[in-house]
Design a protein around this motif. Structure first.
Motif, short mmCIF file in Angstrom:
data_model
loop_
_atom_site.label_atom_id
_atom_site.label_comp_id
_atom_site.label_asym_id
_atom_site.label_seq_id
_atom_site.Cartn_x
_atom_site.Cartn_y
_atom_site.Cartn_z
N GLN A 100 0.83 -1.20 0.00
CA GLN A 100 0.00 0.00 0.00
C GLN A 100 0.87 1.25 0.00
OE1 GLN A 100 -2.62 -0.39 3.39
NE2 GLN A 100 -4.24 -1.27 2.10
N ALA A 101 0.29 2.33 -0.49
CA ALA A 101 1.00 3.61 -0.48
C ALA A 101 1.44 3.95 0.94
CB ALA A 101 0.10 4.71 -1.03
N GLY A 102 2.68 4.43 1.05
CA GLY A 102 3.27 4.73 2.35
C GLY A 102 4.06 3.59 2.93
N GLY A 103 3.94 2.42 2.34
CA GLY A 103 4.63 1.24 2.82
C GLY A 103 6.07 1.15 2.33
N SER A 104 6.72 0.03 2.66
CA SER A 104 8.13 -0.17 2.34
C SER A 104 8.35 -1.55 1.72
CB SER A 104 8.99 -0.05 3.60
OG SER A 104 8.89 1.23 4.18
N LEU A 105 9.37 -1.62 0.90
CA LEU A 105 9.86 -2.88 0.36
C LEU A 105 11.37 -2.80 0.27
CD1 LEU A 105 7.51 -3.69 -2.67
CD2 LEU A 105 7.68 -5.00 -0.55
N ARG A 106 12.03 -3.97 0.32
CA ARG A 106 13.45 -4.02 0.07
C ARG A 106 13.73 -5.01 -1.04
NH1 ARG A 106 18.67 -5.75 3.76
NH2 ARG A 106 17.87 -7.85 3.35
N LEU A 107 14.37 -4.51 -2.08
CA LEU A 107 14.77 -5.34 -3.20
C LEU A 107 16.22 -5.79 -2.99
CD1 LEU A 107 13.37 -3.29 -6.22
CD2 LEU A 107 12.20 -4.97 -4.77
N SER A 108 16.49 -7.01 -3.44
CA SER A 108 17.85 -7.54 -3.39
C SER A 108 18.29 -7.94 -4.78
CB SER A 108 17.91 -8.77 -2.48
OG SER A 108 17.52 -8.46 -1.16
N CYS A 109 19.59 -7.82 -5.03
CA CYS A 109 20.17 -8.22 -6.31
C CYS A 109 21.43 -9.02 -6.01
CB CYS A 109 20.48 -7.02 -7.16
SG CYS A 109 21.40 -7.41 -8.67
N ALA A 110 21.38 -10.31 -6.25
CA ALA A 110 22.53 -11.18 -6.03
C ALA A 110 23.32 -11.29 -7.33
CB ALA A 110 22.07 -12.55 -5.57
N ALA A 111 24.60 -10.99 -7.24
CA ALA A 111 25.46 -11.02 -8.41
C ALA A 111 26.41 -12.21 -8.35
CB ALA A 111 26.26 -9.73 -8.50
N ARG A 148 25.12 -2.00 -0.36
CA ARG A 148 25.74 -3.21 -0.88
C ARG A 148 26.32 -4.02 0.25
NH1 ARG A 148 31.23 0.05 -2.58
NH2 ARG A 148 32.18 -0.27 -0.55
N ASP A 149 26.47 -5.31 -0.01
CA ASP A 149 27.17 -6.22 0.89
C ASP A 149 28.21 -6.93 0.03
OD1 ASP A 149 28.05 -8.40 2.39
OD2 ASP A 149 26.14 -8.61 3.42
N ASN A 150 29.45 -6.47 0.12
CA ASN A 150 30.48 -7.02 -0.76
C ASN A 150 30.71 -8.51 -0.49
OD1 ASN A 150 30.66 -4.21 -1.11
ND2 ASN A 150 32.81 -4.37 -1.70
N ALA A 151 30.64 -8.90 0.76
CA ALA A 151 30.89 -10.29 1.10
C ALA A 151 29.84 -11.21 0.49
CB ALA A 151 30.91 -10.46 2.62
N GLN A 152 28.60 -10.71 0.38
CA GLN A 152 27.50 -11.50 -0.18
C GLN A 152 27.28 -11.22 -1.66
OE1 GLN A 152 25.80 -13.85 1.49
NE2 GLN A 152 27.14 -13.47 3.25
N ASN A 153 28.09 -10.33 -2.24
CA ASN A 153 27.91 -9.94 -3.65
C ASN A 153 26.47 -9.54 -3.93
OD1 ASN A 153 30.51 -10.17 -4.52
ND2 ASN A 153 30.12 -11.83 -5.96
N THR A 154 25.92 -8.75 -3.04
CA THR A 154 24.51 -8.38 -3.13
C THR A 154 24.35 -6.87 -3.00
OG1 THR A 154 23.85 -10.50 -2.20
CG2 THR A 154 22.22 -8.74 -2.14
N VAL A 155 23.44 -6.34 -3.79
CA VAL A 155 23.06 -4.93 -3.72
C VAL A 155 21.60 -4.86 -3.32
CG1 VAL A 155 22.75 -2.81 -5.05
CG2 VAL A 155 24.75 -4.22 -5.43
N TYR A 156 21.27 -3.88 -2.50
CA TYR A 156 19.91 -3.74 -1.99
C TYR A 156 19.33 -2.38 -2.40
CZ TYR A 156 21.57 -7.48 1.03
OH TYR A 156 22.10 -8.65 1.52
N LEU A 157 18.02 -2.36 -2.46
CA LEU A 157 17.32 -1.09 -2.63
C LEU A 157 16.20 -1.05 -1.59
CD1 LEU A 157 17.19 1.53 -4.32
CD2 LEU A 157 15.35 0.43 -5.64
N GLN A 158 16.41 -0.26 -0.56
CA GLN A 158 15.38 -0.05 0.46
C GLN A 158 14.46 1.05 -0.01
OE1 GLN A 158 14.77 -1.73 3.44
NE2 GLN A 158 12.89 -0.48 3.48
N MET A 159 13.18 0.74 -0.14
CA MET A 159 12.21 1.70 -0.66
C MET A 159 11.19 2.00 0.43
SD MET A 159 11.67 0.16 -4.49
CE MET A 159 10.85 -1.32 -3.90
#
Length: 123
Positions: A13-24, A73-84
């Motif tokens: 819903q509008a006003g809410g949050s999500l976190r996207l992850s990208c594993a490389a 980013r988390d270099n050890a996990q090779n992951t980038v995040y997007l906190q929205m």
């Protein structure tokens, strides 16, 4: 080659949050910039946020998301995040992770793309 896999999309819903992850995976990312783009129906794919893989993690954001989205980013996990946070209906789009061998954290010409994850924000 670099393989990118996104996760974390969904309906909120509008006003809410999500976190996207990208594993490389596939190769070292030490000379790459990583970022997020989004594509809404009827529009062009647009840059959202970018981060350098090395050093202190220089970041850059599109004006439309500044103050609401945070890339990390988390270099050890090779992951980038997007906190929205404080999501709005106009944030509804397919979000893509991207990588480019560049120091430019605006990623002018990404070489690698993920498959995308849908984010839908209801009003």
């Amino acid at each position: 080659q670099v393989q990118l896999e996104e996760s974390g999309g969904g309906l909120v819903q509008a006003g809410g949050s999500l976190r996207l992850s990208c594993a490389a995976s596939g190769r070292t990312l030490s000379n790459y910039a990583m970022g997020w783009f989004r594509h809404a129906p009827g529009t062009e794919r647009k840059f959202v946020a970018g981060i350098s893989w090395r050093g202190y993690g220089v970041t850059y954001y599109a004006d439309s998301v500044k103050g609401r989205f945070t890339i990390s980013r988390d270099n050890a996990q090779n992951t980038v995040y997007l906190q929205m946070n404080d999501l709005k209906p106009e944030d509804t789009a397919v979000y893509f992770c991207a990588a480019e061998a560049t120091w430019n954290v605006q990623l002018p010409d990404p070489q690698y793309w993920g498959q995308g994850t849908q984010v839908t924000v209801s009003s």
